[in-house]
Design a protein around this motif. Structure first.
Motif: not given
Length: 220
Positions: A57-67
């Motif tokens: 999931l993370g950084e494969t389908l979705v990205h979490t930004a610094e905020d």
């Protein structure tokens, strides 16, 4: 998959797949597995095979930004739409705290809550496409790169070919070693994701067992 491609012989299909094999970690052909889970039904080809596509999931389908805002990775939503159009079931194999619940369903509910509360993309995340094909650690010892999640997801696929897409070399190597056609996403100069026609064609390879009644991901 168009009708012309579907009519190709198994040998021709193998040649076509071989032309892009360098993009993947080779996986062993998935044989029929005992104890098929009824909730997973793979994309069935006219020749009787099937395939299920799993993702990190993370950084494969979705990205979490610094905020801490969460959005689709580039081309992720389009890739999921392409698989949906071909009726290819998708699932998640992802690490979350085992304390999030006693079952995959409970941990998946907590995961959805965590993603949705910070979701900022204009397009909602396609949770409905994944159904209950969300595999998470029951204990901290099951966290990837331990093999437990891949093994559970593969068993649930019931003999279908299985694909795994992730952004890290470690997870791609681990998935490939466990019989998945594994693809590393996000590499410069390579397709962002394993092309949907390639995934659909895997269902036509020998050694897969088609479900009696293939399911269709929900449309958006």
């Amino acid at each position: 998959m168009n009708a012309k491609f579907a009519r190709k012989s198994p040998r021709r299909i193998l040649l076509v797949l071989g032309s892009v094999a360098a993009m993947t970690v080779p996986a062993a052909t998935a044989g029929a597995a005992a104890g098929k889970a009824p909730h997973v039904a793979g994309h069935a080809s006219p020749r009787g095979g099937c395939v299920v596509a799993y993702f990190d999931l993370g950084e494969t389908l979705v990205h979490t930004a610094e905020d801490n805002s969460v959005r689709y990775m580039p081309q992720a939503a389009a890739h999921l739409r392409a698989l949906r159009a071909r009726h290819i079931p998708v699932g998640l194999i992802t690490n979350v705290p085992s304390s999030w619940g006693a079952t995959d369903a409970e941990r998946a509910a907590k995961l959805k809550e965590a993603v949705d509360q910070d979701w900022k993309d204009a397009t909602p995340f396609a949770w409905a496409d994944f159904g209950d094909r969300i595999f998470t650690p029951r204990t901290e010892a099951e966290r990837k790169p331990a093999p437990a999640l891949w093994e559970r997801a593969k068993k649930a696929a019931g003999g279908c070919q299985v694909v795994y897409e992730a952004e890290t070399a470690e997870e791609v190597t681990a998935g490939g070693s466990l019989g998945y056609v594994a693809y590393r996403t996000g590499r410069e100069g390579w397709p962002a994701y394993l092309p949907a026609p390639f995934i659909a064609a895997l269902a036509q390879l020998p050694g897969t067992t088609a479900p009696a009644r293939p399911s269709e991901p929900q449309r958006r």
